[in-house]
Write an enzyme that holds these catalytic residues in place. Structure first.
Site, PDB file in Angstrom:
ATOM      1  N   ASP A 159       0.810  -1.224   0.000  1.00  0.00           N
ATOM      2  CA  ASP A 159       0.000   0.000   0.000  1.00  0.00           C
ATOM      3  C   ASP A 159       0.842   1.272   0.000  1.00  0.00           C
ATOM      4  O   ASP A 159       0.611   2.163  -0.806  1.00  0.00           O
ATOM      5  CB  ASP A 159      -0.947   0.014   1.212  1.00  0.00           C
ATOM      6  N   ARG A 211       2.509   5.148  17.061  1.00  0.00           N
ATOM      7  CA  ARG A 211       2.125   6.236  16.147  1.00  0.00           C
ATOM      8  C   ARG A 211       2.754   7.571  16.530  1.00  0.00           C
ATOM      9  O   ARG A 211       3.287   8.259  15.670  1.00  0.00           O
ATOM     10  CB  ARG A 211       0.603   6.354  16.036  1.00  0.00           C
ATOM     11  N   ASP A 251      -5.706   4.492  13.694  1.00  0.00           N
ATOM     12  CA  ASP A 251      -4.380   5.003  13.354  1.00  0.00           C
ATOM     13  C   ASP A 251      -4.422   6.311  12.567  1.00  0.00           C
ATOM     14  O   ASP A 251      -3.581   7.183  12.765  1.00  0.00           O
ATOM     15  CB  ASP A 251      -3.581   3.930  12.603  1.00  0.00           C
ATOM     16  N   SER A 256      -3.802  -7.922   8.152  1.00  0.00           N
ATOM     17  CA  SER A 256      -3.197  -6.614   8.327  1.00  0.00           C
ATOM     18  C   SER A 256      -2.407  -6.687   9.616  1.00  0.00           C
ATOM     19  O   SER A 256      -2.961  -6.916  10.688  1.00  0.00           O
ATOM     20  CB  SER A 256      -4.299  -5.555   8.411  1.00  0.00           C
TER      21      SER A 256
HETATM   22  N1  ARG Z   1      -6.662  -1.962  16.911  1.00  0.00           N
HETATM   23  C1  ARG Z   1      -5.327  -1.667  17.299  1.00  0.00           C
HETATM   24  C2  ARG Z   1      -5.208  -0.223  17.644  1.00  0.00           C
HETATM   25  O1  ARG Z   1      -5.958   0.566  17.184  1.00  0.00           O
HETATM   26  C3  ARG Z   1      -4.309  -2.141  16.317  1.00  0.00           C
HETATM   27  C4  ARG Z   1      -4.235  -1.438  14.997  1.00  0.00           C
HETATM   28  C5  ARG Z   1      -3.236  -2.145  14.166  1.00  0.00           C
HETATM   29  N2  ARG Z   1      -3.094  -1.682  12.857  1.00  0.00           N
HETATM   30  C6  ARG Z   1      -2.998  -2.523  11.809  1.00  0.00           C
HETATM   31  N3  ARG Z   1      -2.776  -2.012  10.648  1.00  0.00           N
HETATM   32  N4  ARG Z   1      -3.119  -3.808  11.934  1.00  0.00           N
HETATM   33  O2  ARG Z   1      -4.343   0.141  18.387  1.00  0.00           O
END
Ligand code: ARG
Length: 399
Positions: free
Chosen positions: A14, A95, A124, A175
């Site tokens: 991506d 992040r 995210d 993912s």
């Molecule tokens: N749900 C989790 C969070 O918001 C993990 C997000 C993970 N991202 C991913 N692209 N798998 O912290």
């Protein structure tokens, strides 16, 4: 002058396609920035070269492993941060450190736009965009998947059409987001919440059901952070890495849950965080020994608030910063040693000792010779229970 975009680059399909996609949509130059938060996997120099091959005008890799451990994972440990009492904030913690490095690159290269590969459905995107708005308020943000309809199929088509150097066999049904604090696995067959996880999806942990010898570990803490393992001095990063190995080998730290996202969606998430979960269990128990009751009780309330702020993308907010001060204070007595057994998917504390201990053997013992005057308990109970007894007497009248 041509506008410049800094792209949070992972090296995957991506964000690789996003380089050309952004250039096409905006006419801007793309600077790809990959941040090493201990995700492992591919060599970061390979990733950097791929960004250039995909059309980035500049590509950078920042090593943020120690910074991530010391300034992001350690505060989370000091707060015993578990979202919905279970999830140790793996992605939510990474992040803001990624954003910080993107902000540095943006200033260096004169970029005015930040781009990321998130969809419009997750947390995210919020963490990236609120984070950058807190560091560089006039930066604008774009997300090709969300804003320019860059679907997976179209991305694959784009990669083929433009001969981008992306290994099609690497297409993963899941993912995945990983860093040294843990690993998140989503989508694919896991979206059916009745389906159990299969062994295949895990990378940090071995199957906890396999019979093996238990592993006993001694963790030394100072002011809430690990400073030695089995007597050998360690940095925060080394402590997490060693416990990822040892607790991971025992299948510790697997989490399978339905989670409440900030955007209102409930989603199925599987995590593995062996080092984080072992450290939190040890830290929590040492706090039980060394932190005064009222402070400890209030700390649990503050922990939940801190965790929700961080989950919700408020890492750089004034409240989160102020609560860090509270936890630094609370952790000032969390020093000492924890002995724990790692085995069969569990990290179990078996011993604790500390110069800051509030545990008083002479008060606690049921053997003869205790220093606690039991005759005083009776009067305490009468007065302690008085207000609710008076109310009960009224409420029982005439019944
Ligand atoms: N749900 C989790 C969070 O918001 C993990 C997000 C993970 N991202 C991913 N692209 N798998 O912290």
């Amino acid at each position: 002058m041509t506008e410049r975009v800094v792209l949070a680059y992972s090296g995957g399909l991506d964000t690789s396609v996003a380089i050309g996609w952004i250039a096409k949509e905006t006419g801007a130059e793309v600077i790809a920035v990959a941040v090493d938060v201990g995700q492992g996997g591919e060599d970061l120099d390979v990733i950097r070269k791929r960004a250039l091959a995909c059309g980035a005008v500049e590509a950078e890799v920042s090593d943020a492993k120690d910074e991530f451990a010391d300034e992001y994972c350690l505060p989370a440990l000091k707060a015993n941060a578990l979202y919905m009492d279970r999830y140790p904030l793996v992605s939510a913690l990474s992040r803001p450190v990624i954003v910080k490095h993107l902000a540095i690159a943006a200033k260096k290269h004169g970029a005015t736009i930040l781009a990321h590969g998130c969809t419009g459905k997750g947390n995210d995107q919020v963490r990236f965009e609120v984070g950058i708005a807190n560091l560089i308020p006039d930066m604008t943000c774009i997300a090709p998947v969300r804003d320019y309809a860059m679907t997976r199929d179209k991305a694959i088509e784009f990669a083929e059409l433009n001969n981008l150097p992306i290994d099609q066999n690497k297409k993963n049904p899941y993912s995945i987001d990983a860093n040294v604090w843990g690993r998140a696995i989503e989508t694919g067959f896991l979206e059916d919440i009745w389906n159990g996880p299969i062994e295949d999806i895990y990378a940090y942990t071995s199957d906890p059901r396999v019979t093996r010898e238990p592993d006993e570990v001694l963790i030394t803490f100072k002011n809430g952070g690990p400073v030695a393992i089995d007597g050998r001095p360690v940095t925060m990063l080394q402590a997490i890495q060693e416990l990822n190995r040892r607790a991971g080998a025992q299948g510790v730290g697997r989490i399978d849950m339905v989670e409440d996202r900030l955007v209102g969606i409930k989603s199925r998430e599987v995590y593995e965080a062996p080092g984080a979960m072992a450290l939190i269990a040890a830290h929590e128990e040492l706090a039980n020994v060394t932190v005064e009751r009222e402070l400890a009780r209030f700390g649990r309330v503050v922990s939940q608030r801190w965790t929700e702020l961080v989950y919700d993308g408020m890492w750089f907010s004034p409240l989160k910063r102020a609560l860090d001060g509270f936890f630094d204070d609370l952790n000032s007595t969390i020093s000492g040693e924890i002995r724990m057994t790692l085995h069969a998917g569990r990290a179990v504390v078996t011993g604790r000792r500390s110069d800051e201990s509030l545990y008083d053997f002479d008060l606690a013992t049921y053997d003869t010779g205790d220093t606690y005057d039991q005759t005083k308990a009776k009067g305490f109970i009468d007065i302690y229970g008085m207000s609710s007894s008076i109310a009960a007497r009224r409420d029982l009248q005439g019944k």
